[in-house]
Enzyme design. Structure first.
Site, PDB file in Angstrom:
ATOM      1  N   CYS A 480       0.827  -1.236   0.422  1.00 14.58           N
ATOM      2  CA  CYS A 480       0.025   0.289   0.146  1.00 14.58           C
ATOM      3  C   CYS A 480       0.431   1.391   0.135  1.00 14.58           C
ATOM      4  O   CYS A 480       1.149   1.714  -1.184  1.00 14.58           O
ATOM      5  CB  CYS A 480      -1.270  -0.303   1.458  1.00 14.58           C
ATOM      6  SG  CYS A 480      -2.041   1.737   0.713  1.00 14.58           S
ATOM      7  N   HIS A 565      -3.064  -5.380  -1.711  1.00 16.39           N
ATOM      8  CA  HIS A 565      -3.211  -5.644  -0.961  1.00 16.39           C
ATOM      9  C   HIS A 565      -3.020  -6.812  -0.381  1.00 16.39           C
ATOM     10  O   HIS A 565      -3.881  -7.348  -0.138  1.00 16.39           O
ATOM     11  CB  HIS A 565      -4.465  -5.179   0.159  1.00 16.39           C
ATOM     12  CG  HIS A 565      -3.992  -3.671   0.673  1.00 16.39           C
ATOM     13  ND1 HIS A 565      -3.269  -3.504   2.600  1.00 16.39           N
ATOM     14  CD2 HIS A 565      -4.305  -2.372   0.751  1.00 16.39           C
ATOM     15  CE1 HIS A 565      -3.044  -2.082   2.841  1.00 16.39           C
ATOM     16  NE2 HIS A 565      -3.794  -1.619   1.895  1.00 16.39           N
ATOM     17  N   GLU A 567      -1.955  -8.882   1.754  1.00 14.04           N
ATOM     18  CA  GLU A 567      -2.207  -9.452   3.159  1.00 14.04           C
ATOM     19  C   GLU A 567      -3.211 -10.236   3.344  1.00 14.04           C
ATOM     20  O   GLU A 567      -3.289 -11.287   4.398  1.00 14.04           O
ATOM     21  CB  GLU A 567      -1.242  -8.466   4.122  1.00 14.04           C
ATOM     22  CG  GLU A 567      -2.073  -7.448   4.958  1.00 14.04           C
ATOM     23  CD  GLU A 567      -1.862  -6.386   3.052  1.00 14.04           C
ATOM     24  OE1 GLU A 567      -2.571  -5.456   4.051  1.00 14.04           O
ATOM     25  OE2 GLU A 567      -1.229  -6.536   2.175  1.00 14.04           O
TER      26      GLU A 567
END
Length: 610
Positions: A480, A565, A567
Site C-alpha cells: 500500500c 493488499h 496480506e
C-alpha cells in the site's frame, strides 16, 4: 381459545343444548369450522409436544392469530422451526479483555468445519463507531479490509484465515450500525408512531441482523451454513454490551436449547506467591452472566498452565458447568495450537444435537502444519519499517502473511521492528543512539518490508529504507503506502523527478507518481484497497518508469489499477503468492544465487518470482 367467541342465539345445523359451547359454535357455523376445530385440537396436541422448544408466549399468540385470522398454529410452528434451524455458538468473555475470544471463536469454527459442518461467523463490537475504518491502529489494532471493502475488526481476519471463508461487512455488527438502522426506520415511520426504545426495538434489530446474516453462505457453496459462531466483544458487565446481552438472552430463548450453545472465556490467574490457580474471578464472571439471562454451557479458562483437577471440580460446582465441558487455554508457542488445545467440538455438537450429522474431526493437516511451525530453526530476519511499531497488532495481517510464507519455506521468521521516523535525519540530531540502532537493524535484515499507513509522519524514513534496499540489493516488499513510496523514491532517484510525490501528501506536485482512485475515499481504507490508478498518470511518467526497470505487473482485471493488499488473502495453508515469492527471493538473495532488485536497468517482474 373460543371463550371470547360470540354466543350463538339461533340453533341450526344440528345444534343441541346438550352440546359443549365449542361444539355448538362449530355446528352453528357449518362444516368448515368443524374441520378447523379438528385442526385446532391437533395443533394443541402438537403445542404440548413442542412446549419445550417454543416459548409459551408464542403459543398464546398463535391461538389469537388462529381465532382472529384463521392462521393455523401448526403452520406458524413449522415456519418458526424452519427459520430457527440454524445452530448458534456464542463466545463471550469475562474478567478482563484480551483473553483471546477471537482466536477461541476462530478455533471453534475450525473444529466444527473439521467435523464436516459449514460455518459462518459474526463479530459483535459494542462501540458506537459504525465500523473500524476511522480508528487509530494504536487504539484498536489493524483495520481488516474485507473483499467487499468493509473495514472491520481484526478478529474477522482471524476468522477468514482459520476458516478460509469470505466474509462481508455485515458479518461485523456494531452499536453504531444497529442504532443507525433503528433511527433510519424511525425517521421513515416504520414504527408507526410508537416510542422507540432499547427493548424491544434495538434488541429486535440485533436479533434480526444476526438471523439474517447467519443464513448467508460465506464458503462459496449454495444454501445456508450449518452453524454460526458469534463473538461478543468487550467484557461481560460493560455498559456498552448491555443491549446485546439482552438481545442474545432473548435470542437464546427463542432458538431453544438444541440450537444455542454458549462458550464463556474467562481468566483463572495463578498467584505467583503461592502458585495457586484462583477460581473466584471466573465464578463472579459466570454469576454476572447468569444474572443477565445467559447460562454458559462450556468454560474456556485462560491460564498460564493446564487447570488442575480440583480446580475443575470447584469451577463445575460453583459455575454449574459439567467438568468435561471445562477446558484450559494455557499459554502456547503459537495460536495454531489453540484449536488442538480447545477440542470442545464434541460438547458443542452434543449441545446442538449435531452428533448425527457431524463426522469425526480431521485435524491432520492442521496438526502437521503446527508441528512444522514449532520445529523451525533456520532464521530469516525481515525488517518491518512502519509507523505503528509500538503495537504489533497494527500490522497483524502482514505479520500473518509473512508467517504463512516462512512456514511454507520451512524457515523461522524473525521480525525486526524499525520505527520509520527513527531512520530520519531529524532523529539523528535529537537522539543519535536511537537513529543508529534503527539503521543497525535495517542493515542486518535479510529483507525489508514497508507496510501501509496514513499521514505524512515517517514517510521520509520509509523512503530512506526503500532507497537502502534498492541501492544495496536487499529484497524489498512495499504494501500500500510502502509501494507508493517505492515508486516515489524510484522516480526521484532514478528518473530525476525531484518533485515526485503522491498526491496524498502533495496535491499540487508537478510530478504526480501516485494518485487516488476517483471512486476511493481519502479517509477510509476500504476505498483505498487499490491505491494506484496508473491509467490516469501522465503517459510519459509510466513509460519512463517502466523503461528504467520498474514494471507495473500486478494489475487488477481491468488493467487500470495496481493491486497491492495481498496480506488480506493469505491463509495458513495457502500463503499469499506475492509474500511467498518475496520470501523465496529473500532466501535466494541470502544464498547469493539470484539478483533481482529495483535498480536501474534491472527489470523486476513478479511473474519471475511467483
Amino acid at each position: 381459545m373460543f371463550l371470547n367467541s360470540p354466543v350463538v342465539k339461533s340453533k341450526g345445523h344440528g345444534v343441541s343444548d346438550s352440546m359443549k359451547p365449542e361444539a355448538q359454535v362449530a355446528c352453528a357455523a357449518g362444516p368448515t369450522v368443524v374441520i378447523q376445530l379438528i385442526i385446532s385440537t391437533l395443533c394443541r396436541f402438537l403445542n404440548m409436544v413442542y412446549i419445550g422448544l417454543v416459548p409459551s408466549v408464542w403459543l398464546v399468540g398463535t391461538s389469537s392469530l388462529y381465532c382472529h385470522y384463521g392462521v393455523s398454529p401448526l403452520f406458524l410452528m413449522i415456519q418458526v422451526k424452519k427459520r430457527l434451524k440454524m445452530k448458534y455458538v456464542l463466545v463471550t468473555g469475562g474478567v478482563v479483555s484480551g483473553l483471546g475470544k477471537g482466536v477461541t471463536a476462530s478455533s471453534i469454527g475450525l473444529l466444527l468445519q473439521a467435523c464436516g459442518l459449514r460455518v459462518t461467523s459474526i463479530k459483535i463490537d459494542p462501540y458506537l463507531n459504525t465500523d473500524a475504518g476511522t480508528m487509530s491502529p494504536f487504539e484498536h489494532g489493524e483495520v481488516f479490509v474485507l473483499h467487499d471493502g468493509g473495514e472491520v475488526d481484526l478478529d474477522l481476519g482471524n476468522y477468514e484465515r482459520f476458516l478460509d471463508n469470505t466474509l462481508s461487512r455485515d458479518n461485523n455488527l456494531t452499536t453504531g450500525k444497529i442504532y443507525q438502522s433503528v433511527i433510519d426506520k424511525e425517521r421513515k415511520g416504520d414504527y408507526l408512531g410508537k416510542t422507540v426504545q432499547v427493548v424491544p426495538h434495538v434488541t429486535d434489530a440485533i436479533q434480526e441482523w444476526i438471523e439474517r446474516v447467519a443464513n448467508v453462505h460465506v464458503d462459496g457453496k449454495e444454501g445456508p451454513p450449518d452453524v454460526c459462531v458469534i463473538e461478543l466483544g468487550a467484557t461481560i458487565g460493560d455498559i456498552e454490551s448491555m443491549p446485546f446481552i439482552e438481545a442474545l438472552g432473548q435470542f437464546s430463548y427463542k432458538a431453544g436449547p438444541d440450537n444455542f450453545c454458549l462458550v464463556h472465556v474467562s481468566l483463572v490467574p495463578v498467584l505467583s506467591v503461592v502458585g495457586e490457580q484462583k477460581t473466584k474471578p471466573t465464578q463472579h464472571s459466570v454469576r454476572g452472566l447468569r444474572g443477565l439471562g445467559l447460562t454458559p454451557n462450556i468454560l474456556a479458562c485462560r491460564s498460564t498452565k493446564a487447570l488442575e483437577d480440583n480446580v475443575k471440580t470447584k469451577l463445575s460446582q460453583f459455575c454449574h458447568v459439567p467438568e468435561e465441558n471445562i477446558v484450559t487455554l494455557y499459554d502456547v508457542p503459537n495460536i495454531w495450537h489453540v484449536p488442538l488445545l480447545l477440542r470442545v467440538h464434541k460438547a458443542i455438537l452434543k449441545q446442538l444435537n449435531l452428533l448425527g450429522k457431524a463426522v469425526e474431526a480431521d485435524m491432520t493437516e492442521w496438526s502437521a502444519r503446527t508441528k512444522v511451525y514449532d520445529t523451525l530453526q533456520d532464521p530469516v530476519k525481515i525488517a518491518m519499517v512502519g509507523k505503528y511499531t509500538g503495537l504489533t497488532d497494527s500490522y497483524l495481517s502482514v505479520l500473518k502473511a509473512l508467517l504463512h510464507a516462512s512456514v511454507a519455506c520451512h524457515k523461522k521468521l524473525i521480525v525486526e521492528w524499525v520505527a520509520a521516523s527513527d531512520l530520519e535525519e531529524i532523529t539523528a540530531q535529537e537522539a543519535s543512539d536511537v537513529h543508529k540502532a534503527a539503521w543497525d537493524l535495517l542493515k542486518g535484515a535479510d529483507g525489508i518490508l514497508v507496510p501501509g499507513g496514513f499521514g505524512d509522519r515517517g514517510v521520509q524514513g520509509k523512503i530512506l529504507a526503500t532507497k537502502f534496499a534498492r541501492e544495496n540489493q536487499v529484497p524489498f516488499l512495499g504494501i500500500c503506502l510502502g509501494m507508493q513510496l517505492a515508486v516515489v523514491e524510484f522516480a526521484r532517484s532514478i528518473l530525476g523527478f525531484e518533485d515526485a510525490n503522491s498526491t496524498e501528501f502533495e496535491p499540487e506536485t508537478s510530478s504526480p507518481c501516485v494518485i487516488f482512485m476517483p471512486e476511493g475515499s481519502t479517509t477510509h481504507m476500504g476505498g483505498l484497497t487499490f491505491r494506484f490508478l496508473i491509467a490516469n498518470l501522465p503517459s510519459y511518467m509510466i513509460s519512463e518508469i517502466e523503461n528504467a526497470g520498474l514494471s507495473f505487473v500486478g494489475k487488477d482485471e481491468t488493467g487500470r489499477r495496481t493491486e497491492f493488499h495481498p496480506e488480506f488473502k493469505s491463509r495458513p495453508g495457502k500463503p499469499s503468492a506475492l509474500f511467498l515469492g518475496n520470501f523465496s527471493v529473500t532466501l535466494a538473495f541470502r544464498q547469493e544465487s539470484v539478483f533481482m532488485v529495483l535498480t536501474k536497468k534491472t527489470h523486476f517482474d513478479t511473474k519471475q518470482v511467483l
